[in-house]
Design a protein around this motif. Structure first.
Motif, PDB file in Angstrom:
ATOM      1  N   MET A  81     -53.921  -4.485  34.345  1.00 56.96           N
ATOM      2  CA  MET A  81     -53.031  -3.865  33.369  1.00 56.96           C
ATOM      3  C   MET A  81     -52.075  -2.873  34.041  1.00 56.96           C
ATOM      4  SD  MET A  81     -53.629  -5.411  30.597  1.00 56.96           S
ATOM      5  CE  MET A  81     -53.934  -6.839  31.690  1.00 56.96           C
ATOM      6  N   ARG A  82     -52.562  -2.177  35.063  1.00 59.83           N
ATOM      7  CA  ARG A  82     -51.669  -1.267  35.786  1.00 59.83           C
ATOM      8  C   ARG A  82     -50.583  -2.045  36.509  1.00 59.83           C
ATOM      9  NH1 ARG A  82     -54.177   2.876  40.017  1.00 59.83           N
ATOM     10  NH2 ARG A  82     -54.673   0.937  41.095  1.00 59.83           N
ATOM     11  N   ALA A  83     -50.959  -3.216  37.088  1.00 60.10           N
ATOM     12  CA  ALA A  83     -49.971  -4.044  37.778  1.00 60.10           C
ATOM     13  C   ALA A  83     -48.904  -4.541  36.811  1.00 60.10           C
ATOM     14  CB  ALA A  83     -50.668  -5.223  38.468  1.00 60.10           C
ATOM     15  N   VAL A  84     -49.313  -4.842  35.573  1.00 64.61           N
ATOM     16  CA  VAL A  84     -48.347  -5.271  34.562  1.00 64.61           C
ATOM     17  C   VAL A  84     -47.358  -4.152  34.272  1.00 64.61           C
ATOM     18  CG1 VAL A  84     -48.083  -5.900  32.128  1.00 64.61           C
ATOM     19  CG2 VAL A  84     -49.864  -6.980  33.515  1.00 64.61           C
ATOM     20  N   ARG A  85     -47.868  -2.912  34.184  1.00 62.51           N
ATOM     21  CA  ARG A  85     -47.012  -1.771  33.847  1.00 62.51           C
ATOM     22  C   ARG A  85     -46.157  -1.321  35.022  1.00 62.51           C
ATOM     23  NH1 ARG A  85     -51.947   0.371  32.343  1.00 62.51           N
ATOM     24  NH2 ARG A  85     -51.675   1.962  33.956  1.00 62.51           N
ATOM     25  N   GLU A  86     -46.771  -1.262  36.226  1.00 60.13           N
ATOM     26  CA  GLU A  86     -46.133  -0.556  37.338  1.00 60.13           C
ATOM     27  C   GLU A  86     -45.866  -1.426  38.559  1.00 60.13           C
ATOM     28  OE1 GLU A  86     -48.871   2.545  38.232  1.00 60.13           O
ATOM     29  OE2 GLU A  86     -48.939   3.325  36.192  1.00 60.13           O
TER      30      GLU A  86
END
Length: 294
Positions: A81-86
């Motif tokens: 999810m962090r990779a999706v955001r950032e």
């Protein structure tokens, strides 16, 4: 429940309530309370208790297996999810056997070039420590031998084939040779890695197969310590080719050891888990691109 499972994993790894609490950044009463709450939630006793930690119950051992899966999956979810955001960011922890440390930049340098927001923590570890710390989720990946001792169920990407060379100073016996056999090393004054290192077990095997009795007066878990002794001119060492390439200079010669021409495969390993975190998946893909099997 995830935080309680993480505390339980820390207790299993540290085998001491106080040290586990320090690892988790909580007080000992907080950790003890979390373990007790976890036991109440699951309806089983997880830890044998006395005046100090006495081990995990059979149920605790089973819960530990589940904890590793659940915590690992939860971390993967957060990373994805962090990779999706950032985009790709965060920290990767990689354990590397000492003989592979000289080549690790071949993997990590292009990786960080492509992913500038990723930080890498590289630790020198024995092959046994790498497997244990990956299992305990203390490492994300490791660089170790693939074909000499059992690895268990891990993802693996071969990186290179490791050969062996005799490191000597000029003027020492055998220093003028273009190559040597394992049997030629009988009587050579050796300094070697310690017995907990898989490289040492490999060297012992090949020397013994050639009828050479291994009696190293100097042993160390540091390649720099071995080099320092070789540099005195009184000692020789048997080192992996990446180490020989790094340390060879005007005064020190690296001589290939032949007959038999022994090689062992070194590669990147990671937990056998699908999906991997985006960071780990990117590292595995980069490893596959740069793999070079000699």
């Amino acid at each position: 429940m995830i935080d309680k499972l993480e505390m339980f994993m820390a207790l299993a790894a540290e085998k001491h309530f106080g040290r586990a609490a320090d690892v988790c950044g909580v007080t000992q009463p907080t950790l003890s309370s979390a373990i007790k709450q976890l036991e109440d939630q699951l309806g089983v006793q997880l830890v044998w208790r006395g005046s100090r930690f006495q081990g995990l119950t059979p149920e605790g051992l089973r819960v530990l297996e589940w904890a590793r899966r659940i915590v690992g999956d939860a971390r993967t979810l957060r990373e994805e999810m962090r990779a999706v955001r950032e985009g790709l960011s965060g920290v990767l922890r990689i354990g590397v056997i000492p003989t592979a440390l000289p080549m690790i930049a071949r993997l990590t340098d292009p990786f960080t070039e492509r992913h500038p927001n990723v930080r890498l923590m590289i630790y020198s570890r024995t092959s046994i420590e790498i497997l244990k710390e990956i299992e305990d989720l203390e490492l994300d990946a490791g660089v170790t031998y693939l074909d000499n001792e059992p690895l268990g169920r891990v993802a693996r990407v071969p990186l290179y084939s490791e050969g062996y060379q005799l490191l000597v100073t000029r003027g020492m016996a055998l220093a003028d040779r273009s190559s040597v056999d394992w049997g030629d090393l009988d009587g050579v004054r050796l300094c070697l890695l310690t017995g907990d290192m898989q490289n040492r077990r490999i060297v012992n095997h090949h020397l013994a197969a050639a009828g050479v009795e291994v009696d190293a007066q100097i042993e160390s878990n540091s390649m720099l310590a071995l080099l320092a002794h070789v540099a005195t001119g009184r000692w020789a060492s048997i080192v992996a080719e990446p180490v020989a390439e790094l340390f060879q200079c005007d005064d020190i010669r690296a001589i290939p050891i032949r007959a038999p021409d022994a090689h062992h495969q070194v590669g990147l390993i990671a937990p056998w888990r699908e999906p991997h975190t985006p960071l780990l998946e990117a590292l595995l893909e980069d490893a596959a691109k740069i793999a070079r099997i000699a």
